[in-house]
Design a protein around this motif. Structure first.
Motif, short mmCIF file in Angstrom:
data_model
loop_
_atom_site.label_atom_id
_atom_site.label_comp_id
_atom_site.label_asym_id
_atom_site.label_seq_id
_atom_site.Cartn_x
_atom_site.Cartn_y
_atom_site.Cartn_z
N GLY A 68 12.93 5.26 -0.40
CA GLY A 68 11.55 5.02 0.02
C GLY A 68 11.01 3.69 -0.50
N LEU A 69 11.08 3.47 -1.80
CA LEU A 69 10.57 2.22 -2.37
C LEU A 69 11.42 1.02 -1.96
N HIS A 70 12.73 1.22 -1.78
CA HIS A 70 13.57 0.11 -1.33
C HIS A 70 13.21 -0.32 0.08
N LYS A 71 12.87 0.62 0.93
CA LYS A 71 12.44 0.27 2.29
C LYS A 71 11.13 -0.51 2.25
N ASP A 72 10.19 -0.09 1.40
CA ASP A 72 8.94 -0.85 1.26
C ASP A 72 9.22 -2.27 0.75
N TYR B 114 16.02 0.47 -7.85
CA TYR B 114 15.14 0.39 -6.67
C TYR B 114 15.35 -0.89 -5.86
N LEU B 115 15.74 -1.97 -6.50
CA LEU B 115 15.91 -3.22 -5.76
C LEU B 115 17.15 -3.21 -4.88
N TYR B 116 18.21 -2.58 -5.35
CA TYR B 116 19.47 -2.63 -4.60
C TYR B 116 19.77 -1.32 -3.88
N CYS B 117 19.40 -0.20 -4.47
CA CYS B 117 19.57 1.13 -3.85
C CYS B 117 20.97 1.31 -3.30
N ASP B 118 21.94 1.04 -4.14
CA ASP B 118 23.34 1.19 -3.75
C ASP B 118 23.80 2.60 -4.09
N ASP C 8 0.83 -1.20 0.00
CA ASP C 8 0.00 0.00 0.00
C ASP C 8 0.87 1.26 0.00
N HIS C 9 1.94 1.24 0.79
CA HIS C 9 2.82 2.42 0.84
C HIS C 9 3.55 2.62 -0.49
N ALA C 10 4.00 1.52 -1.09
CA ALA C 10 4.66 1.63 -2.40
C ALA C 10 3.67 2.10 -3.46
N ASN C 11 2.44 1.63 -3.40
CA ASN C 11 1.43 2.07 -4.35
C ASN C 11 1.14 3.56 -4.19
N HIS C 12 1.14 4.03 -2.95
CA HIS C 12 0.93 5.46 -2.71
C HIS C 12 2.07 6.28 -3.31
N THR C 13 3.30 5.78 -3.20
CA THR C 13 4.45 6.50 -3.77
C THR C 13 4.38 6.56 -5.29
N LEU C 14 4.05 5.44 -5.91
CA LEU C 14 3.97 5.42 -7.37
C LEU C 14 2.85 6.31 -7.88
N THR C 15 1.72 6.29 -7.18
CA THR C 15 0.61 7.16 -7.58
C THR C 15 0.99 8.63 -7.44
N GLY C 16 1.75 8.95 -6.38
CA GLY C 16 2.20 10.33 -6.20
C GLY C 16 3.15 10.78 -7.29
N LEU D 69 11.99 -4.06 1.22
CA LEU D 69 12.58 -4.84 2.31
C LEU D 69 11.53 -5.21 3.35
N ASP D 70 10.63 -4.29 3.67
CA ASP D 70 9.55 -4.60 4.62
C ASP D 70 8.67 -5.73 4.11
N ALA D 71 8.36 -5.69 2.84
CA ALA D 71 7.54 -6.76 2.26
C ALA D 71 8.26 -8.10 2.31
N LEU D 72 9.56 -8.11 2.01
CA LEU D 72 10.33 -9.36 2.07
C LEU D 72 10.42 -9.89 3.49
N ILE D 73 10.64 -9.00 4.45
CA ILE D 73 10.73 -9.46 5.84
C ILE D 73 9.39 -10.04 6.29
N GLY D 74 8.31 -9.39 5.90
CA GLY D 74 6.99 -9.89 6.31
C GLY D 74 6.67 -11.25 5.74
N ILE D 75 6.95 -11.46 4.45
CA ILE D 75 6.55 -12.71 3.81
C ILE D 75 7.59 -13.80 3.98
N CYS D 76 8.88 -13.43 4.02
CA CYS D 76 9.94 -14.44 4.04
C CYS D 76 10.37 -14.84 5.45
N TYR D 77 10.05 -14.05 6.42
CA TYR D 77 10.42 -14.39 7.80
C TYR D 77 9.18 -14.77 8.61
#
Length: 473
Positions: free
Chosen positions: A334-338, A262-266, A92-100, A340-348
């Protein structure tokens, strides 16, 4: 990646393994129950009590295992739910960013239209001064450059729509999954309660209900284990290489450079939007300087141009504000944090909860098989207790058989009342003996009473009946 099967085939194979385990479990129970019914052996009374203790302790052990399994299941269900809702929040947060981002990039075309209208009127008002007209033409070129640079930015409308649909499907499935497991926990606890009540009350009806519900619970436990195992394995495969999966899914819509950013944000990676944002910033700053010069020098000579000059200045100021917001939203953090949060939620949390649910299903399947096998033995034990209760000693004056006869034939149990007798108001000579009855009446009456109170007639006491002897003092 090295597996020769496709992911869907691998998950289907895991489901088939669980189905085979269920079939073997049901086959074992069926063969055991058939053998138990066909090979009935008469057991001695001494051997019934140990079987009863074994059944009782087996039920107690199975009940404790079921309670522990339900506790593990509650924890796993909660962990899975937390992980899924963390995923939904990140989506939802990532969708809000893309819409913005789309909302900030889209109005740039309308800004160009409004700016061109003001510049066209200024060209008419400032036509007497050639230098002012050159300035207006230069500003128009800068506005076109800004629009051209912004048109190169990716449009996120398709990605936003996909994220919205994905979040809706995940929320729908998760709600019914959580509710289904909650009902399953209640069913397991109810079956355990029925087993305890059936053994405590020695009720065959409760044991039969427990047996049917236990078979249903056994089937549901193996089915849930198949689904949870497939979901855990599929999610784990995704979590091994999520970046590669996402790049493969978005390669037709978004450039690989943007997705990689966006995936690596290095920090070592260059911002793919840096050039467009730099041109936007420089052009906007130059236009603001030019419009400030026109307001300062041209406005005293052409007062009628004040409205259009101030209108251009207002458009440039709002564009600067939008530029700062767009720069912040296009930044990868911003999107990289979203992500990582999604990965932590589903993968852990999600995978951990699924593994706990798999353990719950295994414990339930393991704890329900022995009580189902022991239910026929408990049934036979109850039947043996009933036979022991009926086979009482003949010398018992109140056996269960007599009580049953008294219950079904209450009229035959009525005794004839004796005449009143008082030892202080009369003498023995004043007593009138009772009338003599036919010889066959006392025997039959006594036999009926003997059947009522003793189970068997006692003929040695027959001569005492009907002699007219006074009642004992």
């Amino acid at each position: 990646a090295d597996c020769p099967l496709f992911p869907s085939q691998s998950l289907l194979f895991l489901g088939l393994v669980a189905a085979v385990c269920l079939g073997l479990n049901l086959l074992f129970l069926t063969v055991y129950l058939i053998c138990l019914c066909c090979c009935k052996r008469d057991q001695e009374p001494e051997t019934k009590r140990p079987h009863s203790c074994c059944v009782t302790w087996m039920a107690v052990t199975a009940g404790l295992i079921c309670c522990a399994a339900v506790g593990i299941g509650f924890y796993g269900n909660s962990e899975t739910n937390d992980g899924v809702y963390q995923l939904l929040y990140a989506l939802d947060h990532a969708n809000h960013t893309l819409t913005g981002i789309d909302s900030l990039v889209g109005p740039r075309g309308r800004m160009r239209v409004g700016l061109e209208q003001h510049l066209a009127r200024l060209n008419e008002l400032l036509a007497a001064r050639g230098d002012y007209l050159q300035t207006l033409k230069f500003m128009q070129q800068l506005a076109g450059s800004i629009v051209l640079q912004l048109s190169g930015l990716p449009v996120w409308q398709g990605a936003s729509t996909d994220l919205t649909e994905l979040a809706g499907h995940v929320a729908y499935v998760e709600y019914y999954r959580w509710l289904a497991y909650l009902l399953f926990f209640i069913l397991v606890l109810t079956v355990c309660l029925l087993a305890c009540l059936g053994l405590a009350k020695r009720s065959r009806c409760l044991l039969t209900t427990m047996l049917c519900c236990g078979l249903l619970t056994l089937i549901l436990s193996w089915a849930s284990m198949a689904v949870d195992t497939a979901a855990a394995v599929g999610t784990s495969d995704f979590c091994v290489a999520p970046d590669k999966f996402i790049m493969n899914q978005t390669e037709s819509d978004i450039s690989a450079e943007v997705v990689h950013y966006y995936l690596y944000c290095d920090q070592s990676l260059s911002n793919p939007f840096q050039q467009a944002l730099t041109v936007f910033q420089r052009s906007l700053t130059t236009m603001q300087i030019q419009i400030q010069g026109l307001i300062q020098f041209a406005l005293p000579l052409f007062p009628t141009a004040e409205k259009d000059l101030l209108g251009v200045q207002q458009l440039l100021n709002s564009s600067e504000t939008s530029l700062h917001q767009l720069t912040a939203m296009l930044d990868c953090r911003g999107l990289h944090k979203d992500y990582l949060d999604a990965l932590i939620g589903i993968c852990y949390d999600g995978v951990e909860g699924l593994l706990y649910l798999v353990l719950f299903s295994l414990l339930v399947a393991a704890s329900f098989s022995p009580p189902i096998c022991a239910t026929p033995r408990a049934w036979k034990h109850f039947a043996g207790r009933d036979r022991d209760y009926d086979d009482m000693d003949e010398e018992d004056p109140f056996p269960p058989q007599a009580r049953r006869i008294a219950t079904h034939n209450p009229a035959r149990g009525q005794l004839r009342s004796s005449p009143p007798y008082s030892s202080s108001l009369g003498s023995q000579s004043s007593l009138h003996p009772p009338a003599q009855t036919p010889p066959h009446a006392p025997v039959s009456e006594y036999m009926n009473q003997a059947v009522l109170f003793g189970g068997n007639p006692r003929y040695e006491n027959v001569p005492l009946i009907g002699r007219g002897s006074p009642p004992p003092t």
